[in-house]
Scaffold this motif. Structure first.
Motif, mmCIF file in Angstrom:
data_model
loop_
_atom_site.group_PDB
_atom_site.id
_atom_site.type_symbol
_atom_site.label_atom_id
_atom_site.label_comp_id
_atom_site.label_asym_id
_atom_site.label_seq_id
_atom_site.Cartn_x
_atom_site.Cartn_y
_atom_site.Cartn_z
ATOM 1 N N SER A 139 8.237 40.648 23.833
ATOM 2 C CA SER A 139 8.958 39.383 23.927
ATOM 3 C C SER A 139 8.576 38.617 25.190
ATOM 4 N N LYS A 140 8.287 39.349 26.287
ATOM 5 C CA LYS A 140 7.846 38.694 27.522
ATOM 6 C C LYS A 140 6.514 37.981 27.303
ATOM 7 N N CYS A 141 5.600 38.643 26.611
ATOM 8 C CA CYS A 141 4.290 38.035 26.321
ATOM 9 C C CYS A 141 4.445 36.811 25.442
ATOM 10 N N ILE A 142 5.352 36.893 24.469
ATOM 11 C CA ILE A 142 5.594 35.753 23.577
ATOM 12 C C ILE A 142 6.189 34.588 24.365
ATOM 13 N N LEU A 143 7.119 34.885 25.268
ATOM 14 C CA LEU A 143 7.735 33.844 26.086
ATOM 15 C C LEU A 143 6.703 33.151 26.969
ATOM 16 N N VAL A 144 5.823 33.924 27.599
ATOM 17 C CA VAL A 144 4.776 33.344 28.440
ATOM 18 C C VAL A 144 3.837 32.485 27.597
ATOM 19 N N ALA A 145 3.466 32.977 26.418
ATOM 20 C CA ALA A 145 2.562 32.233 25.535
ATOM 21 C C ALA A 145 3.192 30.925 25.071
ATOM 22 N N ILE A 146 4.471 30.962 24.712
ATOM 23 C CA ILE A 146 5.178 29.755 24.275
ATOM 24 C C ILE A 146 5.266 28.755 25.426
ATOM 25 N N GLY A 147 5.568 29.243 26.626
ATOM 26 C CA GLY A 147 5.645 28.365 27.790
ATOM 27 C C GLY A 147 4.312 27.725 28.111
ATOM 28 N N ALA A 148 3.228 28.504 28.032
ATOM 29 C CA ALA A 148 1.900 27.977 28.337
ATOM 30 C C ALA A 148 1.466 26.947 27.303
ATOM 31 N N LEU A 149 1.659 27.261 26.031
ATOM 32 C CA LEU A 149 1.270 26.332 24.961
ATOM 33 C C LEU A 149 2.049 25.031 25.058
ATOM 34 N N THR A 150 3.348 25.148 25.276
ATOM 35 C CA THR A 150 4.181 23.953 25.393
ATOM 36 C C THR A 150 3.801 23.149 26.634
ATOM 37 N N GLY A 151 3.520 23.833 27.734
ATOM 38 C CA GLY A 151 3.143 23.143 28.963
ATOM 39 C C GLY A 151 1.849 22.375 28.831
ATOM 40 N N ILE A 152 0.881 22.957 28.136
ATOM 41 C CA ILE A 152 -0.420 22.310 27.968
ATOM 42 C C ILE A 152 -0.292 20.982 27.232
ATOM 43 N N PHE A 153 0.441 20.988 26.120
ATOM 44 C CA PHE A 153 0.517 19.795 25.285
ATOM 45 C C PHE A 153 1.623 18.837 25.714
ATOM 46 N N ALA A 154 2.844 19.375 25.911
ATOM 47 C CA ALA A 154 3.993 18.505 26.146
ATOM 48 C C ALA A 154 3.916 17.783 27.480
ATOM 49 N N ILE A 155 3.566 18.487 28.547
ATOM 50 C CA ILE A 155 3.506 17.848 29.854
ATOM 51 C C ILE A 155 2.401 16.804 29.901
ATOM 52 N N SER A 156 1.305 17.060 29.200
ATOM 53 C CA SER A 156 0.215 16.086 29.159
ATOM 54 C C SER A 156 0.642 14.798 28.476
ATOM 55 N N LEU A 157 1.675 14.876 27.634
ATOM 56 C CA LEU A 157 2.193 13.697 26.956
ATOM 57 C C LEU A 157 3.459 13.169 27.619
ATOM 58 N N GLY A 158 3.949 13.862 28.643
ATOM 59 C CA GLY A 158 5.158 13.417 29.338
ATOM 60 C C GLY A 158 6.413 13.594 28.530
ATOM 61 N N ILE A 159 6.440 14.613 27.650
ATOM 62 C CA ILE A 159 7.581 14.760 26.758
ATOM 63 C C ILE A 159 8.425 15.980 27.072
ATOM 64 N N GLY A 160 8.084 16.745 28.081
ATOM 65 C CA GLY A 160 8.920 17.864 28.492
ATOM 66 C C GLY A 160 8.642 19.137 27.749
#
Length: 260
Positions: A139-160
């Protein structure tokens, strides 16, 4: 004129803060379209949005923690992923066309909306799965992966990232929206700081926009406290329906931005 502009930035931050505290979403749903309609560039709009996120997410996460809604042991791992993923935002905005990034986000938003719409009648089953959540290595690995994937796309679009993260946490870990929203807001603390540093280092975010973003952030601080209080006063079912509506709004705005 400066006073009126400052007041508008504060109001914009307040509205965005309410949405951030209630849904765990970033400022892109409100700030980016508003800035674009006002004649500002896309990169500047994204930078101001990320700065707002940094302010509102810190205050909102503290409030969630005091109310017992935020599990720091779980939030640390998703935040760690966000810190890593958002660090690429400056490079992504510099080298990848905005239309491509926005098109990808629209597909992800549609997927999230479809999943929540289909699962809205199974909230009791989701609550049972959420109670069985165990924080182990997987679950820790999944959480890190979800955070990284979301950070790559969402922050680049300014959507959080709340629009994407809440659905991913529900699908892969069985967390309910009311559990995922505080985690999503906590994730934004890490991803937004990393994103601001990346954009500033890439010379995308100028000093003037930093000042405006902080002003919007001040307004969002008050708004996010209201949003966090509202979360505790609505049922899980109503919160789910409102979250679906927020997804739909995000989809409409993002499509408009893509076609404009």
């Amino acid at each position: 004129m400066d006073i009126v502009m400052h007041a508008l930035f504060l109001l914009l931050g307040g509205v965005t803060g309410v949405m951030a505290g209630f849904f765990g979403i970033g400022g892109g749903m409100v700030i980016v379209p508003a800035m674009l309609l006002s004649g500002y560039g896309y990169d500047s709009a994204v930078g101001i949005s990320i700065l707002q996120m940094a302010c509102s997410s810190v205050v909102g996460s503290v409030a969630n923690f005091k109310k017992g809604l935020l599990d720091l042991h779980v939030g640390f791992w998703v935040g760690l992923g966000g810190l890593f993923g958002a660090g690429f935002s400056g490079v992504i905005l510099t080298h990848i066309p905005h239309k491509i990034l926005l098109g990808l986000f629209i597909l992800m938003t549609f997927y999230s909306l479809l999943r929540f719409f289909l699962k809205s009648k199974k909230s009791k089953e989701a609550d049972k799965r959420a109670r069985g959540f165990v924080l182990n290595l997987k679950s820790k690995c999944i959480l890190v992966a979800i955070g990284a994937l979301t950070g790559i796309f969402a922050i680049s679009l300014g959507i959080g990232g709340g629009v994407l993260m809440v659905s991913l946490l529900s699908h892969y870990l069985g967390l309910s929206p009311k559990q995922s929203v505080p985690l999503s807001l906590f994730f934004v603390v890490f991803s937004s700081i990393s994103g601001v540093a990346s954009l500033y280092q890439s010379h995308i975010l100028e000093w003037q926009y930093l000042q405006w973003g902080l002003l919007v952030g001040v307004g969002s601080v008050l708004g996010v406290l209201v949003g966090v209080k509202l979360v505790t006063r609505v049922s899980a079912q109503l919160h789910r329906y409102l979250l679906i509506s927020a997804y739909a709004l995000s989809l409409v705005i993002s499509t408009y931005k893509l076609l404009a």
